[in-house]
Write a protein that holds these residues in place. Structure first.
Motif, PDB file in Angstrom:
ATOM      1  N   ILE A 266     -25.794  16.626 -44.052  1.00 12.95           N
ATOM      2  CA  ILE A 266     -26.478  15.851 -45.077  1.00 12.95           C
ATOM      3  C   ILE A 266     -25.495  14.971 -45.837  1.00 12.95           C
ATOM      4  CG2 ILE A 266     -27.812  16.108 -47.183  1.00 12.95           C
ATOM      5  CD1 ILE A 266     -29.200  18.375 -45.869  1.00 12.95           C
ATOM      6  N   ALA A 267     -24.263  15.479 -46.035  1.00  9.88           N
ATOM      7  CA  ALA A 267     -23.253  14.642 -46.687  1.00  9.88           C
ATOM      8  C   ALA A 267     -22.944  13.413 -45.839  1.00  9.88           C
ATOM      9  CB  ALA A 267     -21.983  15.450 -46.929  1.00  9.88           C
ATOM     10  N   PHE A 268     -22.846  13.611 -44.514  1.00  9.96           N
ATOM     11  CA  PHE A 268     -22.596  12.443 -43.662  1.00  9.96           C
ATOM     12  C   PHE A 268     -23.794  11.513 -43.632  1.00  9.96           C
ATOM     13  CE2 PHE A 268     -19.043  14.812 -41.836  1.00  9.96           C
ATOM     14  CZ  PHE A 268     -18.115  13.810 -41.802  1.00  9.96           C
ATOM     15  N   SER A 269     -25.001  12.068 -43.782  1.00  6.01           N
ATOM     16  CA  SER A 269     -26.163  11.185 -43.746  1.00  6.01           C
ATOM     17  C   SER A 269     -26.209  10.310 -44.991  1.00  6.01           C
ATOM     18  CB  SER A 269     -27.456  11.980 -43.629  1.00  6.01           C
ATOM     19  OG  SER A 269     -28.004  12.214 -44.894  1.00  6.01           O
ATOM     20  N   LYS A 270     -25.533  10.704 -46.057  1.00  2.36           N
ATOM     21  CA  LYS A 270     -25.507   9.795 -47.210  1.00  2.36           C
ATOM     22  C   LYS A 270     -24.251   8.952 -47.272  1.00  2.36           C
ATOM     23  CE  LYS A 270     -26.229   9.158 -51.993  1.00  2.36           C
ATOM     24  NZ  LYS A 270     -26.932   9.567 -53.172  1.00  2.36           N
ATOM     25  N   TYR A 271     -23.079   9.544 -46.956  1.00  3.42           N
ATOM     26  CA  TYR A 271     -21.830   8.834 -47.200  1.00  3.42           C
ATOM     27  C   TYR A 271     -21.090   8.425 -45.927  1.00  3.42           C
ATOM     28  CZ  TYR A 271     -22.257  10.370 -52.001  1.00  3.42           C
ATOM     29  OH  TYR A 271     -22.693  10.576 -53.271  1.00  3.42           O
ATOM     30  N   GLY A 272     -21.571   8.804 -44.759  1.00  3.39           N
ATOM     31  CA  GLY A 272     -20.802   8.562 -43.552  1.00  3.39           C
ATOM     32  C   GLY A 272     -20.870   7.106 -43.118  1.00  3.39           C
ATOM     33  N   ALA A 273     -20.167   6.818 -42.011  1.00  2.00           N
ATOM     34  CA  ALA A 273     -20.277   5.493 -41.427  1.00  2.00           C
ATOM     35  C   ALA A 273     -21.680   5.327 -40.853  1.00  2.00           C
ATOM     36  CB  ALA A 273     -19.240   5.321 -40.328  1.00  2.00           C
ATOM     37  N   ASN A 274     -22.262   4.179 -41.054  1.00  2.00           N
ATOM     38  CA  ASN A 274     -23.629   3.895 -40.622  1.00  2.00           C
ATOM     39  C   ASN A 274     -24.593   4.948 -41.172  1.00  2.00           C
ATOM     40  OD1 ASN A 274     -25.811   2.792 -39.406  1.00  2.00           O
ATOM     41  ND2 ASN A 274     -25.312   3.482 -37.349  1.00  2.00           N
ATOM     42  N   ALA A 275     -24.598   5.081 -42.493  1.00  2.74           N
ATOM     43  CA  ALA A 275     -25.399   6.128 -43.128  1.00  2.74           C
ATOM     44  C   ALA A 275     -26.882   5.833 -42.964  1.00  2.74           C
ATOM     45  CB  ALA A 275     -25.056   6.200 -44.607  1.00  2.74           C
ATOM     46  N   ASN A 276     -27.575   6.811 -42.413  1.00  2.00           N
ATOM     47  CA  ASN A 276     -29.035   6.703 -42.379  1.00  2.00           C
ATOM     48  C   ASN A 276     -29.615   8.106 -42.379  1.00  2.00           C
ATOM     49  OD1 ASN A 276     -28.800   7.649 -39.796  1.00  2.00           O
ATOM     50  ND2 ASN A 276     -28.970   5.634 -38.877  1.00  2.00           N
ATOM     51  N   ILE A 277     -30.918   8.208 -42.166  1.00  2.00           N
ATOM     52  CA  ILE A 277     -31.597   9.462 -42.446  1.00  2.00           C
ATOM     53  C   ILE A 277     -31.572  10.423 -41.251  1.00  2.00           C
ATOM     54  CG2 ILE A 277     -33.949   8.949 -41.757  1.00  2.00           C
ATOM     55  CD1 ILE A 277     -34.635   9.827 -44.697  1.00  2.00           C
ATOM     56  N   SER A 278     -30.934  10.050 -40.150  1.00  2.00           N
ATOM     57  CA  SER A 278     -30.910  10.925 -38.980  1.00  2.00           C
ATOM     58  C   SER A 278     -30.253  12.274 -39.269  1.00  2.00           C
ATOM     59  CB  SER A 278     -30.155  10.267 -37.836  1.00  2.00           C
ATOM     60  OG  SER A 278     -30.838   9.148 -37.387  1.00  2.00           O
ATOM     61  N   GLY A 279     -29.258  12.272 -40.170  1.00  2.00           N
ATOM     62  CA  GLY A 279     -28.600  13.530 -40.496  1.00  2.00           C
ATOM     63  C   GLY A 279     -29.551  14.532 -41.094  1.00  2.00           C
ATOM     64  N   GLN A 280     -30.468  14.058 -41.919  1.00  2.00           N
ATOM     65  CA  GLN A 280     -31.424  14.992 -42.509  1.00  2.00           C
ATOM     66  C   GLN A 280     -32.367  15.546 -41.457  1.00  2.00           C
ATOM     67  OE1 GLN A 280     -33.198  13.339 -45.985  1.00  2.00           O
ATOM     68  NE2 GLN A 280     -31.256  12.597 -46.758  1.00  2.00           N
ATOM     69  N   VAL A 281     -32.743  14.705 -40.487  1.00  2.00           N
ATOM     70  CA  VAL A 281     -33.601  15.196 -39.405  1.00  2.00           C
ATOM     71  C   VAL A 281     -32.862  16.249 -38.578  1.00  2.00           C
ATOM     72  CG1 VAL A 281     -34.888  14.512 -37.373  1.00  2.00           C
ATOM     73  CG2 VAL A 281     -34.866  13.060 -39.358  1.00  2.00           C
ATOM     74  N   PHE A 282     -31.575  15.996 -38.311  1.00  2.00           N
ATOM     75  CA  PHE A 282     -30.774  16.986 -37.575  1.00  2.00           C
ATOM     76  C   PHE A 282     -30.749  18.308 -38.322  1.00  2.00           C
ATOM     77  CE2 PHE A 282     -27.748  14.025 -35.073  1.00  2.00           C
ATOM     78  CZ  PHE A 282     -28.827  13.591 -34.357  1.00  2.00           C
ATOM     79  N   SER A 283     -30.558  18.220 -39.653  1.00  2.00           N
ATOM     80  CA  SER A 283     -30.457  19.473 -40.401  1.00  2.00           C
ATOM     81  C   SER A 283     -31.790  20.199 -40.411  1.00  2.00           C
ATOM     82  CB  SER A 283     -29.975  19.197 -41.804  1.00  2.00           C
ATOM     83  OG  SER A 283     -30.994  18.616 -42.540  1.00  2.00           O
ATOM     84  N   LEU A 284     -32.908  19.467 -40.357  1.00  2.00           N
ATOM     85  CA  LEU A 284     -34.204  20.159 -40.244  1.00  2.00           C
ATOM     86  C   LEU A 284     -34.290  20.919 -38.929  1.00  2.00           C
ATOM     87  CD1 LEU A 284     -36.684  17.560 -41.676  1.00  2.00           C
ATOM     88  CD2 LEU A 284     -36.067  19.726 -42.620  1.00  2.00           C
ATOM     89  N   PHE A 285     -33.834  20.285 -37.836  1.00  2.00           N
ATOM     90  CA  PHE A 285     -33.836  20.981 -36.548  1.00  2.00           C
ATOM     91  C   PHE A 285     -32.943  22.224 -36.598  1.00  2.00           C
ATOM     92  CE2 PHE A 285     -34.971  16.797 -34.430  1.00  2.00           C
ATOM     93  CZ  PHE A 285     -36.289  17.144 -34.359  1.00  2.00           C
ATOM     94  N   THR A 286     -31.785  22.076 -37.264  1.00  2.00           N
ATOM     95  CA  THR A 286     -30.869  23.228 -37.354  1.00  2.00           C
ATOM     96  C   THR A 286     -31.517  24.380 -38.105  1.00  2.00           C
ATOM     97  OG1 THR A 286     -29.203  21.555 -37.625  1.00  2.00           O
ATOM     98  CG2 THR A 286     -28.498  23.793 -37.813  1.00  2.00           C
ATOM     99  N   ILE A 287     -32.221  24.053 -39.197  1.00  2.00           N
ATOM    100  CA  ILE A 287     -32.869  25.104 -39.980  1.00  2.00           C
ATOM    101  C   ILE A 287     -33.919  25.821 -39.131  1.00  2.00           C
ATOM    102  CG2 ILE A 287     -34.442  25.466 -41.913  1.00  2.00           C
ATOM    103  CD1 ILE A 287     -32.901  23.363 -43.427  1.00  2.00           C
ATOM    104  N   THR A 288     -34.660  25.046 -38.323  1.00  2.00           N
ATOM    105  CA  THR A 288     -35.679  25.666 -37.475  1.00  2.00           C
ATOM    106  C   THR A 288     -35.064  26.622 -36.470  1.00  2.00           C
ATOM    107  OG1 THR A 288     -36.700  23.518 -37.615  1.00  2.00           O
ATOM    108  CG2 THR A 288     -37.736  25.108 -36.193  1.00  2.00           C
ATOM    109  N   VAL A 289     -33.994  26.162 -35.823  1.00  2.00           N
ATOM    110  CA  VAL A 289     -33.360  27.010 -34.814  1.00  2.00           C
ATOM    111  C   VAL A 289     -32.737  28.241 -35.468  1.00  2.00           C
ATOM    112  CG1 VAL A 289     -31.574  27.062 -33.073  1.00  2.00           C
ATOM    113  CG2 VAL A 289     -33.053  25.134 -33.232  1.00  2.00           C
ATOM    114  N   ALA A 290     -32.218  28.076 -36.705  1.00  2.00           N
ATOM    115  CA  ALA A 290     -31.649  29.230 -37.399  1.00  2.00           C
ATOM    116  C   ALA A 290     -32.720  30.257 -37.720  1.00  2.00           C
ATOM    117  CB  ALA A 290     -30.959  28.775 -38.674  1.00  2.00           C
ATOM    118  N   ALA A 291     -33.909  29.786 -38.090  1.00  2.00           N
ATOM    119  CA  ALA A 291     -34.995  30.730 -38.371  1.00  2.00           C
ATOM    120  C   ALA A 291     -35.375  31.501 -37.111  1.00  2.00           C
ATOM    121  CB  ALA A 291     -36.200  29.989 -38.932  1.00  2.00           C
TER     122      ALA A 291
END
Lengths: 101, 167
Positions: free
Chosen positions: A46-71
């Motif tokens: 999520i930090a990279f999705s806000k401050y990284g190079a070419n910042a966009n919302i894909s990082g948040q989508v990735f983290s949603l997938f990670t949360i699902t797999v963790a559950a």
């Protein structure tokens, strides 16, 4: 606000989780430590999705997938833990060495 | 010091405090509660990173579902719910040294990391942006994740089922 503080917090949490997962004896606590490590990775994404190079919302989508797999991982881990407990009457991780012999 | 830095410092201190408490407490239920503190502060950090939807999902899934499931596991299995001190200081020391080496290595890697800050519009209708991206660009991973959840559900039921009870 720069990006490094978030990465350092995530690194500290990851190290705490790694240390706990390698030293604790209770299997439930080991599972929780793995969850902590996954959470640290989520914070990085999520930090990279806000401050990284070419910042966009894909990082948040990735983290949603990670949360699902963790559950899903926690559900399967708990099921394995309960099945092991039914057979061995113990949840300590150093007693689960049947495959060693 | 502006409000964002203040919120960041408070929330990250709470998160790290939860982690350290988790390592040091004796009772297993207290450890789970310390980790819930960490999860909640991480949700606050996600809000400061303008990821409101992920923050709410974090509260729902981690500090709701996963911690309740851990407590279920403790209640269903433990009889002596105290974690004894580890009797292998050599192994603990070795693991500690390894983790510290890992920490220093990654710290030097991220110390000089710099990207030019660009203006983002993540905070503008965050949930709508996530929904549009999931259902347009990431629709195949989304469906695969649903299959993963189904397999985990069936697998958990089969693993935890008592075989003697239904024969």
């Amino acid at each position: 606000m720069p990006m490094q503080p978030y990465l350092i917090v995530a690194l500290i949490l990851f190290c705490i989780g790694l240390f706990g997962a390698l030293t604790k004896r209770n299997t439930i606590i080991v599972l929780i430590c793995i969850e902590l490590m996954l959470n640290a990775v989520n914070l990085n994404l999520i930090a990279f999705s806000k401050y990284g190079a070419n910042a966009n919302i894909s990082g948040q989508v990735f983290s949603l997938f990670t949360i699902t797999v963790a559950a899903a991982e926690v559900a399967v881990g708990m099921a394995i833990l309960i099945a092991l407990y039914r057979n061995k009457r113990n949840v300590n991780i150093d007693k689960m060495n049947t495959l060693k012999d | 010091m502006d409000g964002e830095a203040l919120a960041f410092m408070l929330l990250s201190a709470l998160a790290i405090l939860g982690g350290i408490l988790m390592l040091n407490l004796r009772k297993v239920v207290h450890m789970v509660l310390a980790v819930v503190l960490t999860f909640l502060s991480l949700a606050g950090l996600y809000v400061t990173l303008s990821a409101e939807f992920v923050a709410v999902v974090q509260i729902l899934i981690y500090s709701g579902a996963i911690s309740i499931m851990m407590i279920f596991g403790i209640m269903l299995t433990k009889h002596n719910s105290k974690e004894r001190r580890t009797k292998t200081p050599v192994r603990t020391g070795l693991v500690g040294i390894g983790v510290i080496v890992f920490f220093i290595t990654v710290y030097y890697a991220i110390e000089n990391l710099f990207y030019p800050t660009e203006a983002t519009n993540l905070h503008v209708e965050n949930t709508e942006q996530i929904g549009i991206l999931i259902f347009s660009h990431y629709v195949i991973p989304f469906e695969l994740v649903s299959v993963v959840l189904l397999v985990a559900l069936v697998g958990a039921i089969i693993l935890a089922k008592n075989k003697e009870a239904d024969e």
